[in-house]
Every structure is written in C-alpha cells, then in structure tokens.
Design an enzyme around this catalytic site. Structure first.
Site, short mmCIF file in Angstrom:
data_model
loop_
_atom_site.label_atom_id
_atom_site.label_comp_id
_atom_site.label_asym_id
_atom_site.label_seq_id
_atom_site.Cartn_x
_atom_site.Cartn_y
_atom_site.Cartn_z
N SER A 1 0.84 -1.18 0.00
CA SER A 1 0.00 0.00 0.00
C SER A 1 0.89 1.24 0.00
O SER A 1 1.66 1.44 -0.93
CB SER A 1 -0.96 -0.05 1.18
OG SER A 1 -1.95 0.94 1.07
N ASP B 1 -8.82 -3.16 -7.12
CA ASP B 1 -8.39 -2.38 -5.97
C ASP B 1 -8.96 -0.96 -6.05
O ASP B 1 -8.61 -0.20 -6.96
CB ASP B 1 -6.86 -2.33 -5.95
CG ASP B 1 -6.31 -1.75 -4.65
OD1 ASP B 1 -7.06 -1.07 -3.94
OD2 ASP B 1 -5.12 -1.99 -4.38
N HIS C 1 -7.75 -4.41 -2.39
CA HIS C 1 -6.54 -3.91 -1.76
C HIS C 1 -6.02 -4.95 -0.78
O HIS C 1 -6.12 -4.81 0.44
CB HIS C 1 -6.86 -2.60 -1.05
CG HIS C 1 -5.66 -1.77 -0.74
ND1 HIS C 1 -4.81 -1.28 -1.72
CD2 HIS C 1 -5.16 -1.31 0.45
CE1 HIS C 1 -3.86 -0.57 -1.15
NE2 HIS C 1 -4.04 -0.58 0.16
#
Length: 221
Positions: A82, A165, A196
């Site tokens: 991330s 995502d 995600h």
C-alpha cells in the site's frame, strides 16, 4: 515499510515478517515521518512533500546500519504494501544505488492516474496530504510519483496488484508496468482477483510465497 502512512510497526508477531526471517533475512522496519505514535509533529511532517520525506528517513536508517556493519549494501531489498508499496517504487527510482531488489504490493505507482481513479475519500486525503489537488499543486504530485522516476530504476522489481483495488487502482499500476516494459527494466508481476489485498488465507500464502521466491532469486540472505 508499513502502509498508511498513518500507521506504525511494532515488535508484535507478524506472520509475513516471520516468513522473511525464517528464510534467512534480517528484517528492519522504519517508522518514518508520517507514522503514528510519535506525536502530531512527526505524523504531519510529510504534509506537502509525501514520499521524499519518508525516504529520507529510510536512507538515514540504511546509512546507520551500513556504518554499524549490520547491512550489506549490495544485498538490501526494499519492500512494502500500500503506502509502503508506493515508497518502495519511489525508493527504487530515487535511491537506485541503495537497493538490490524491490517488492511493491498494491502500490501507488502513477499518482496522477491514481488520483483520477481512486475513491473520493482518498482524493480528499491526498488533497490534505499534498496541499491541494493535482490541478493546484501538480508539481508536488509529479515529484512524488514513482512513474516520474522509472528511468532511474536499476533493481529488479516485483509488483503485486489487485485487479479490483479501489484504493490503489489497477490502471495506474499498469501505466507503471508499461513504462518498465518500454525501458526494458527487469520486473515481474503477480495479479490477483481481489481488491486492496486479500482476506483469503490461501491467496495471502501465495502472495508471500511469490514475494519470497522473487527475493531469494535476486538477493540471497
């Protein structure tokens, strides 16, 4: 490197970290500026300059560990997910002399395209983080975007991407991968059919196996 950026690493048990340690790697976590737990001044220090600020801290830790003899600079792997994946790609492009390989999971790779495609809540967060929208402070987004620095990447890189995502949308990752292809940069891609990250244990195991296999092929512990 942890995600967030408003998060922090601690010394509690983490299965993914343990997998790297079991494979023979020494694992170092950096609670760079922007991390929580060190007061508001530390947390907010990256505002207006996200990306380069955190990587200055990573570089300081790297240099200290090299000076102590703990880190072999020829065998250092940069990895994160991330926001940590974003920092991984940005670090590979802005600190290419430091890293032997990089593993970026569900990253921001092309910040301008990411802003266009992400959820409105994240757009608002980005505006607060950068001090405005891309229309208002475009140069800040360009400076902090990994795709801006892709030509300087030297190390092989693995990108792990979720096809659906909403936080780090696939198009902006595909843009970055296309540039790696165009420039002939060594890279691998693992795509999974989720968002995600994954809440499916078997899929998470596959991702860890993929990352470790990549690391072991390029940087032996």
């Amino acid at each position: 490197m942890h995600g967030g950026p408003e998060a922090a690493d601690d010394d509690s048990y983490r299965a993914r970290r343990a997998a790297y340690v079991d494979a023979g790697y020494a694992v170092v976590h950096v609670n760079y500026r922007g991390s929580t737990g060190y007061g508001s001044a530390w947390r907010d220090a990256l505002t207006g300059r996200p990306g380069p600020t955190e990587l200055e801290d990573v570089a300081a830790v790297y240099d200290a560990l090299v000076a102590e003899g703990f880190l072999d600079p020829a065998r250092a792997v940069l990895t994160g997910g991330s926001w940590g994946g974003f920092l991984t790609l940005l670090g590979l492009g802005t600190q290419p002399e430091r890293w032997a390989a990089g593993i970026a999971e569900v990253p921001v790779a092309d910040y301008l395209a990411a802003y266009e495609d992400e959820m409105e809540g994240l757009r608002a967060y980005d505006r607060a983080l950068f001090g405005g929208s891309p229309e208002e402070v475009r140069e800040r987004y360009v400076r902090s975007s990994p795709i801006t620095h892709v030509e300087q990447v030297r190390a092989p890189v693995l990108v792990v991407a979720g096809a659906n995502d909403p936080r780090c949308p696939i198009r902006q990752i595909e843009n970055y991968l296309a540039e790696l292809d165009r420039l002939g940069k060594p890279h691998e891609v693992y795509r999974f059919d989720a968002g995600h990250g994954s809440l499916v244990t078997e899929e998470t195991i596959r991702q860890v196996e993929t990352a470790l296999s990549f690391a072991l092929r390029h940087v032996r512990p």
